[in-house]
Design an enzyme around this catalytic site. Sequence first.
Site, PDB file in Angstrom:
ATOM      1  N   HIS A 178       6.596  -2.507  47.500  1.00  0.00           N
ATOM      2  CA  HIS A 178       7.785  -3.151  46.938  1.00  0.00           C
ATOM      3  C   HIS A 178       9.061  -2.514  47.484  1.00  0.00           C
ATOM      4  O   HIS A 178       9.082  -1.311  47.791  1.00  0.00           O
ATOM      5  CB  HIS A 178       7.785  -3.027  45.408  1.00  0.00           C
TER       6      HIS A 178
ATOM      7  N   GLU B  54      11.767  -1.484  46.114  1.00  0.00           N
ATOM      8  CA  GLU B  54      12.281  -0.306  45.394  1.00  0.00           C
ATOM      9  C   GLU B  54      11.543   0.967  45.777  1.00  0.00           C
ATOM     10  O   GLU B  54      12.128   2.045  45.825  1.00  0.00           O
ATOM     11  CB  GLU B  54      12.159  -0.502  43.876  1.00  0.00           C
TER      12      GLU B  54
ATOM     13  N   CYS C  39       9.441  -4.551  38.485  1.00  0.00           N
ATOM     14  CA  CYS C  39       8.126  -4.679  37.858  1.00  0.00           C
ATOM     15  C   CYS C  39       7.790  -3.360  37.151  1.00  0.00           C
ATOM     16  O   CYS C  39       8.540  -2.383  37.262  1.00  0.00           O
ATOM     17  CB  CYS C  39       7.093  -4.992  38.937  1.00  0.00           C
TER      18      CYS C  39
ATOM     19  N   CYS D 277       7.629  -0.270  39.679  1.00  0.00           N
ATOM     20  CA  CYS D 277       8.924   0.197  40.186  1.00  0.00           C
ATOM     21  C   CYS D 277       9.784   0.771  39.059  1.00  0.00           C
ATOM     22  O   CYS D 277      10.492   1.761  39.257  1.00  0.00           O
ATOM     23  CB  CYS D 277       9.641  -0.924  40.912  1.00  0.00           C
TER      24      CYS D 277
HETATM   25 ZN   LIG Z   1       8.008  -3.511  41.927  1.00  0.00          ZN
END
Ligand SMILES: [Zn+2]
Length: 167
Positions: free
Chosen positions: A61, A63, A91, A94
Amino acid sequence: MERESQLTEEEKLFFMQAAIAEAKKAEALAEVPIGAVIVYHGEIIGRGHNLREHSQDATSHAEMFAIREACQHLDSWRLEECQLFVTLEPCPMCSGGMILSRVEEVYFGAYDPKGGTAGTLMNLLTDERFNHRAYVEGGILEEECGMLLTNFFRAIRARKKKTSQNE
Ligand SMILES: [Zn+2]
């Protein structure tokens, strides 16, 4: 203690634009367009964009890349005094990374009704049971961030339709 934003409205827009530029890098690679940057004393020290398909790694991801780069830059796992900007509400993974790295402020663009844990499904970043809490603000350039995703998925659906018609 209630946290407050340390940034001006102009700064929030400026850094979210930088996160959007990261999201466009993902889009150029046919990845879901999500981007993130981390700011330390007015300077971007971490950037990342979603690379889940290219890496075939569910943890790729935006992040996570930005957090890793910022930690390397500061030579520290602590991102105190840092602000994180991401185009889509984070999410659980993260949000967890933000808690563990002690990011001070989190700004996101579009809300994620299916997975957001910075206010939508729950708010991990402000939960008082954790030993770290961040300031959280959503909806920064929300429309632009959301349109990136909407257009991306619309294009995929159109392509699929076209392919099935040709079969
Ligand atoms: Zn995430």
